[in-house]
Design a protein around this motif. Structure first.
Motif, PDB file in Angstrom:
ATOM      1  N   HIS A  56       0.920  -1.186  -0.059  1.00  0.00           N
ATOM      2  CA  HIS A  56      -0.101   0.028  -0.104  1.00  0.00           C
ATOM      3  C   HIS A  56       0.945   1.225  -0.105  1.00  0.00           C
ATOM      4  N   ALA A  57       1.898   1.250   0.742  1.00  0.00           N
ATOM      5  CA  ALA A  57       2.901   2.207   0.885  1.00  0.00           C
ATOM      6  C   ALA A  57       3.491   2.704  -0.340  1.00  0.00           C
ATOM      7  N   ASP A  84      10.926   7.795   2.966  1.00  0.00           N
ATOM      8  CA  ASP A  84      11.712   7.262   4.003  1.00  0.00           C
ATOM      9  C   ASP A  84      11.003   5.869   4.643  1.00  0.00           C
ATOM     10  N   LEU A  85      11.675   5.018   3.962  1.00  0.00           N
ATOM     11  CA  LEU A  85      11.451   3.457   4.142  1.00  0.00           C
ATOM     12  C   LEU A  85      11.406   3.180   5.732  1.00  0.00           C
ATOM     13  N   GLY A  86      12.368   3.606   6.344  1.00  0.00           N
ATOM     14  CA  GLY A  86      12.675   3.466   7.732  1.00  0.00           C
ATOM     15  C   GLY A  86      11.379   3.846   8.390  1.00  0.00           C
ATOM     16  N   LYS A  87      10.674   4.970   8.034  1.00  0.00           N
ATOM     17  CA  LYS A  87       9.233   5.390   8.640  1.00  0.00           C
ATOM     18  C   LYS A  87       8.087   4.449   8.288  1.00  0.00           C
ATOM     19  N   THR A  88       8.249   3.923   6.918  1.00  0.00           N
ATOM     20  CA  THR A  88       7.405   3.170   6.527  1.00  0.00           C
ATOM     21  C   THR A  88       7.182   1.620   7.363  1.00  0.00           C
ATOM     22  N   ALA A 171      11.833  -5.721   6.127  1.00  0.00           N
ATOM     23  CA  ALA A 171      12.355  -5.012   7.390  1.00  0.00           C
ATOM     24  C   ALA A 171      13.458  -4.093   6.864  1.00  0.00           C
ATOM     25  N   LEU A 172      13.566  -3.924   5.384  1.00  0.00           N
ATOM     26  CA  LEU A 172      14.749  -3.302   5.031  1.00  0.00           C
ATOM     27  C   LEU A 172      14.527  -1.747   5.403  1.00  0.00           C
ATOM     28  N   SER A 173      15.546  -1.215   5.854  1.00  0.00           N
ATOM     29  CA  SER A 173      15.685   0.179   6.217  1.00  0.00           C
ATOM     30  C   SER A 173      15.953   1.168   5.025  1.00  0.00           C
ATOM     31  N   ALA A 174      16.322   0.636   3.961  1.00  0.00           N
ATOM     32  CA  ALA A 174      16.332   1.621   2.566  1.00  0.00           C
ATOM     33  C   ALA A 174      15.952   0.829   1.501  1.00  0.00           C
TER      34      ALA A 174
END
Length: 469
Positions: A56-57, A84-88, A171-174
């Motif tokens: 969805h994001a 900002d994938l971390g926030k997602t 769970a990737l941060s980027a």
């Protein structure tokens, strides 16, 4: 060593296990559930729910990026978006956490005792659980095995470093600059398309002649078209062979591939996502102590989910295909009622399957080819290009298809591909479960304007008098 006794012991608190335990508790059965991780299992924690959040994001980001490029037909223009994938991922984790708490609360409300730890069979009535505070022995009259499944690991591409499973992908941060996806099934394409929308350069490597091979080519054609539009390179008839470190500064790793014409190729990738299927979790539980009959790698069950050993049931992915959360839930509910003394058996006419690609796919019952093998059939197909609601959502690519017997018009299967068609799965499943005929669907007043009208129109088409095409 602590010991407790109960009427029902459920091993595994995934969708099947926790539903079984909750229903048993509601029926007054003294129930204990054992789970080594968080309640909800793979589906809630690292599967269905988090993947749909990420999808969805990705969809929202792509919409805004499209608008920023001045390509939106809606007349909306915005500044270039930043992800900002971390926030997602933190938002996704928040949803998962709330649902974890919800499942735990429902178990408690039903009077189910939860034991956190890893269970190992001693015999057909007894398990030992390794908990944080030591070993606990649980003796039960009846045991339900609901241990689920895990991603298949390729021996030449073991998980670790750049090689990841769907769990690590969520769970990737980027966002990786380059992502290679090994396996063109539903998991690989769902995540591959999501990362492409977020800006990754994606290559899909599939050993079979086409992606989503479990579906017919007509149904998957809009998905294949969308893959190309997203710039995803699809290598079919290609086999992943291993990992190669290129040894050039800044170049990272590469996936070694044997192409369809037998040549060797390298696919440059920051991450290599392996999605070649799932396997039942049958190791480490001491199942060798009870010697259950198997069907291949899966535990063999009858139409009441009974195993070959009296007093032991098995439900969900550990029992084989279709490996779907809602199948496990339905089996869990049934088993709980059987344990409580009710007369139940597994007699489902159809189990919906949904693929959350773009566009989405839904199938229930028999495909046209499967139905043809049983006799003469009628097929009705209605395109979303003729559906007003789909047009207003920019979702014209796709259709609803109904397959029925030619003699009595009994509906045998329903398929759809299109934007948001996952929400039609309930209507499709209900129609088959209740034994609907084409006339039943055609005679049901469907709300206008909705995509559900396509269902009615497909039935009308099969009857020879569609109204809007």
């Amino acid at each position: 060593m602590k010991e407790i006794s109960c009427k029902l012991l459920v091993i595994g608190a995934g969708p099947g296990g926790y539903v079984c335990a909750i229903r048993a508790g509601q029926l007054g059965v003294d129930t204990v559930i054992v789970e080594a991780g968080k309640p909800g299992g793979t589906c809630l924690n690292v599967g269905c729910i988090p993947s749909k959040a990420l999808i969805h994001a990705a969809e929202e980001f792509e919409k805004v990026a499209h608008m920023a490029g001045g390509k939106s037909p809606l007349g909306i223009a915005v500044s270039a978006p930043v992800l900002d994938l971390g926030k997602t991922v933190a938002w996704k984790d928040g949803i998962v956490s709330r649902l974890n708490s919800g499942v735990a609360g429902l178990l408690k409300k039903a009077g189910v005792k939860t034991v956190h730890g890893w269970a190992t069979f001693r015999d057909g009535k007894t398990v030992e659980v390794e908990t944080e505070t030591g070993s606990q022995v649980i003796r039960a009259e009846t045991i339900v095995i609901a241990t689920g499944s895990a991603p298949v690991e390729l021996p030449f591409l073991p998980f670790g470093g750049p090689v990841i499973s769907s769990t690590e992908a969520l769970a990737l941060s980027a966002v990786p600059k380059k992502l290679a996806v090994v396996g063109g099934g539903y998991i690989g394409l769902e995540l591959g398309m999501a990362f492409a929308k977020m800006g990754a350069e994606v290559t899909v490597v599939e050993a079979l002649p086409r992606v989503l091979a479990q579906y017919d080519a007509e149904l998957t054609r809009p998905v294949v078209k969308r893959l190309a539009a997203l710039g995803i390179e699809v290598m079919t008839g290609a086999k992943a062979k291993g990992l190669s470190t290129q040894g050039q500064a800044g170049k990272g790793d590469a996936l070694l591939v044997e192409t369809a014409d037998g040549k060797n190729a390298k696919v440059s990738a920051d991450k290599i996502l392996v999605t070649v299927g799932r396997k039942p979790v049958t190791e480490g539980w001491g199942l060798d102590q009870i010697d259950l009959d198997r069907t291949g790698k899966f535990i063999r069950i009858d139409d009441q989910c009974r195993s070959s050993m009296r007093g032991i049931f098995a439900i969900g992915d550990v029992t084989g295909e279709p490996m779907l959360a809602h199948r496990a839930m339905a089996q869990g509910e049934m088993v709980a009622e059987i344990v409580a003394g009710h007369k139940r058996n597994w007699d489902k006419r159809a189990i919906p399957a949904v693929c959350f690609t773009d566009p989405e796919l839904v199938t229930v019952g028999l495909s046209p080819e499967e139905a043809k093998a049983q006799g003469e059939i009628k097929i009705g197909l209605f395109p979303f290009a003729a559906n007003g609601r789909a047009m207003t959502k920019l979702g014209e690519d796709g259709f609803v298809r109904v397959v029925a017997r030619a003699d009595n018009h009994l509906v045998l299967g329903i398929q759809a591909v299109g934007q948001g068609v996952s929400e039609l799965a309930a209507a499709f499943g209900l129609a088959l479960e209740m034994g609907a005929r084409l006339e039943d669907i055609a005679g049901t007043v469907h709300a206008h304007p909705t995509q559900g009208e396509g269902f009615q129109e497909a039935a009308l088409k099969a009857l020879g008098h569609a109204l809007h095409i």
